[in-house]
Design a protein around this motif. Structure first.
Motif, PDB file in Angstrom:
ATOM      1  N   ALA A 141      72.354  55.865  31.396  1.00 54.71           N
ATOM      2  CA  ALA A 141      73.089  57.128  31.489  1.00 54.71           C
ATOM      3  C   ALA A 141      73.057  57.672  32.911  1.00 54.71           C
ATOM      4  O   ALA A 141      74.069  58.178  33.419  1.00 54.71           O
ATOM      5  N   ALA A 142      71.910  57.546  33.577  1.00 53.68           N
ATOM      6  CA  ALA A 142      71.788  58.029  34.955  1.00 53.68           C
ATOM      7  C   ALA A 142      72.663  57.211  35.898  1.00 53.68           C
ATOM      8  O   ALA A 142      73.275  57.747  36.831  1.00 53.68           O
ATOM      9  N   ARG A 143      72.752  55.905  35.647  1.00 53.15           N
ATOM     10  CA  ARG A 143      73.606  55.083  36.506  1.00 53.15           C
ATOM     11  C   ARG A 143      75.073  55.430  36.307  1.00 53.15           C
ATOM     12  O   ARG A 143      75.837  55.532  37.278  1.00 53.15           O
ATOM     13  N   ALA A 144      75.503  55.638  35.049  1.00 57.02           N
ATOM     14  CA  ALA A 144      76.897  56.021  34.799  1.00 57.02           C
ATOM     15  C   ALA A 144      77.217  57.352  35.479  1.00 57.02           C
ATOM     16  O   ALA A 144      78.288  57.516  36.081  1.00 57.02           O
ATOM     17  N   GLU A 145      76.285  58.289  35.407  1.00 56.47           N
ATOM     18  CA  GLU A 145      76.475  59.590  36.060  1.00 56.47           C
ATOM     19  C   GLU A 145      76.598  59.435  37.567  1.00 56.47           C
ATOM     20  O   GLU A 145      77.468  60.042  38.209  1.00 56.47           O
ATOM     21  N   THR A 146      75.754  58.590  38.140  1.00 55.34           N
ATOM     22  CA  THR A 146      75.793  58.352  39.589  1.00 55.34           C
ATOM     23  C   THR A 146      77.081  57.652  39.997  1.00 55.34           C
ATOM     24  O   THR A 146      77.677  57.966  41.038  1.00 55.34           O
ATOM     25  N   LEU A 147      77.547  56.709  39.176  1.00 55.91           N
ATOM     26  CA  LEU A 147      78.800  56.023  39.477  1.00 55.91           C
ATOM     27  C   LEU A 147      79.971  56.990  39.522  1.00 55.91           C
ATOM     28  O   LEU A 147      80.829  56.910  40.416  1.00 55.91           O
ATOM     29  N   VAL A 148      80.020  57.914  38.562  1.00 55.20           N
ATOM     30  CA  VAL A 148      81.102  58.899  38.542  1.00 55.20           C
ATOM     31  C   VAL A 148      81.088  59.728  39.824  1.00 55.20           C
ATOM     32  O   VAL A 148      82.136  59.997  40.435  1.00 55.20           O
ATOM     33  N   GLU A 149      79.913  60.115  40.266  1.00 52.97           N
ATOM     34  CA  GLU A 149      79.804  60.907  41.498  1.00 52.97           C
ATOM     35  C   GLU A 149      80.223  60.097  42.716  1.00 52.97           C
ATOM     36  O   GLU A 149      80.946  60.600  43.591  1.00 52.97           O
ATOM     37  N   ARG A 150      79.805  58.840  42.795  1.00 54.93           N
ATOM     38  CA  ARG A 150      80.116  58.017  43.960  1.00 54.93           C
ATOM     39  C   ARG A 150      81.596  57.645  44.018  1.00 54.93           C
ATOM     40  O   ARG A 150      82.165  57.495  45.104  1.00 54.93           O
ATOM     41  N   VAL A 151      82.233  57.481  42.860  1.00 50.41           N
ATOM     42  CA  VAL A 151      83.674  57.200  42.836  1.00 50.41           C
ATOM     43  C   VAL A 151      84.437  58.292  43.566  1.00 50.41           C
ATOM     44  O   VAL A 151      85.356  58.023  44.356  1.00 50.41           O
ATOM     45  N   ALA A 152      84.063  59.535  43.311  1.00 41.42           N
ATOM     46  CA  ALA A 152      84.726  60.656  43.980  1.00 41.42           C
ATOM     47  C   ALA A 152      84.516  60.598  45.491  1.00 41.42           C
ATOM     48  O   ALA A 152      85.405  60.960  46.271  1.00 41.42           O
ATOM     49  N   GLN A 153      83.347  60.135  45.910  1.00 38.73           N
ATOM     50  CA  GLN A 153      83.054  60.072  47.340  1.00 38.73           C
ATOM     51  C   GLN A 153      83.849  58.963  48.035  1.00 38.73           C
ATOM     52  O   GLN A 153      84.432  59.168  49.099  1.00 38.73           O
TER      53      GLN A 153
END
Length: 277
Positions: free
Chosen positions: A135-147
């Protein structure tokens, strides 16, 4: 054998999500959020590379583990445990492009140690630990996609002829001089990636090329997004010349892995070798 599955929908193209799965910074941040530690040899994980974890099982207690990357492509990533307490631990991430984005499916399996006691530990500790980390990795991926969506795009090009790929030796900057790369450069405003490939190779090599496809995942670097294209010399094109490099070479599949690549292009070495084969 416990098998855990988790899914998430990421609003980005599959190649971009696949590239972020390789980003050591994404894994390190996801692990940090769960109290664990992560270390890799470089900013992008590659096929065959071993990465290290410090998994927090109790306050102040971390278990060292090492996994080896056994598959990496635009379709996902797989790893297998080589050192640690969970025999046959495997992690497979599969990516499927949909109209709504990229569907990420994680599957983690392992063999419970210590018989019945180990199975109790799976229920009380292991399953929750794995699901929180996913779950933490999916959350981090969503944030990094925006970046990465706002980063400039740089193209590199694998020009292939007669089973060999053209590589160029850097002459600058000093820290990269003498190392080898795929030629290319930044995509200019209003320019397509294919047009950038044609322009950059005309400027750097004095050749005309025809773009034939893409190779590997997107590669998130410090301030740009690198995308590797494939190409062939256009009919009537002059032979390549090192107009902005120290030297040029045609390299076959057997020699790709041993080349002293710049770090970013080493991430596609396995893809290059497979393409040439």
């Amino acid at each position: 054998m416990p098998v855990l599955r988790s899914s998430a929908l990421i609003d980005a193209p599959r190649r971009t999500v696949a590239g972020l799965l390789r980003d050591a910074g994404v894994s390190a941040e996801a692990m940090r959020r769960c109290g664990h530690r992560f270390a890799a040899a470089g900013p992008l994980v590659c096929l065959g590379q071993t990465v290290r974890f410090g998994v927090r099982v109790l306050p102040g207690v971390r278990v060292p583990m090492r996994t080896r990357i056994t598959a990496v492509s635009e379709e996902g990533l797989e790893s297998v445990l080589v050192t640690g307490p969970l025999p046959a631990l495997r992690h497979r991430t599969t990516l499927t492009e949909t109209a709504a984005g990229t569907l990420l499916l994680d599957e983690v399996s392992w063999t419970s140690p210590l018989g019945r006691l180990g199975r109790v530990g799976d229920v009380l500790l292991g399953r929750g630990l794995v699901l929180r980390l996913l779950a933490a990795r999916a959350e981090t991926l969503v944030e990094r996609v925006a970046q990465v969506a706002s980063r400039p795009v740089v193209v590199a090009t694998a020009v292939v002829r007669d089973g060999a790929v053209l590589v160029a030796q850097r002459s600058r900057p000093a820290e990269l001089a003498g190392r080898w790369e795929l030629p290319g450069g930044r995509v200019e405003d209003g320019e397509s990636e294919a047009d950038a490939v044609v322009r950059e190779l005309r400027e750097e090599l004095g050749v005309e090329v025809r773009v034939t496809g893409r190779l590997g995942t997107d590669l998130p670097l410090a301030d740009v997004l690198l995308r590797v294209h494939t190409a062939e010399l256009a009919p009537g094109s002059p032979e390549p010349r090192p107009l902005e490099h120290a030297a040029l070479r045609w390299v076959r599949a057997a020699d790709v892995a041993d080349l002293d690549w710049v770090p970013a292009d080493r991430a596609v070495a396995a893809d290059l070798a497979a393409l040439l084969r």
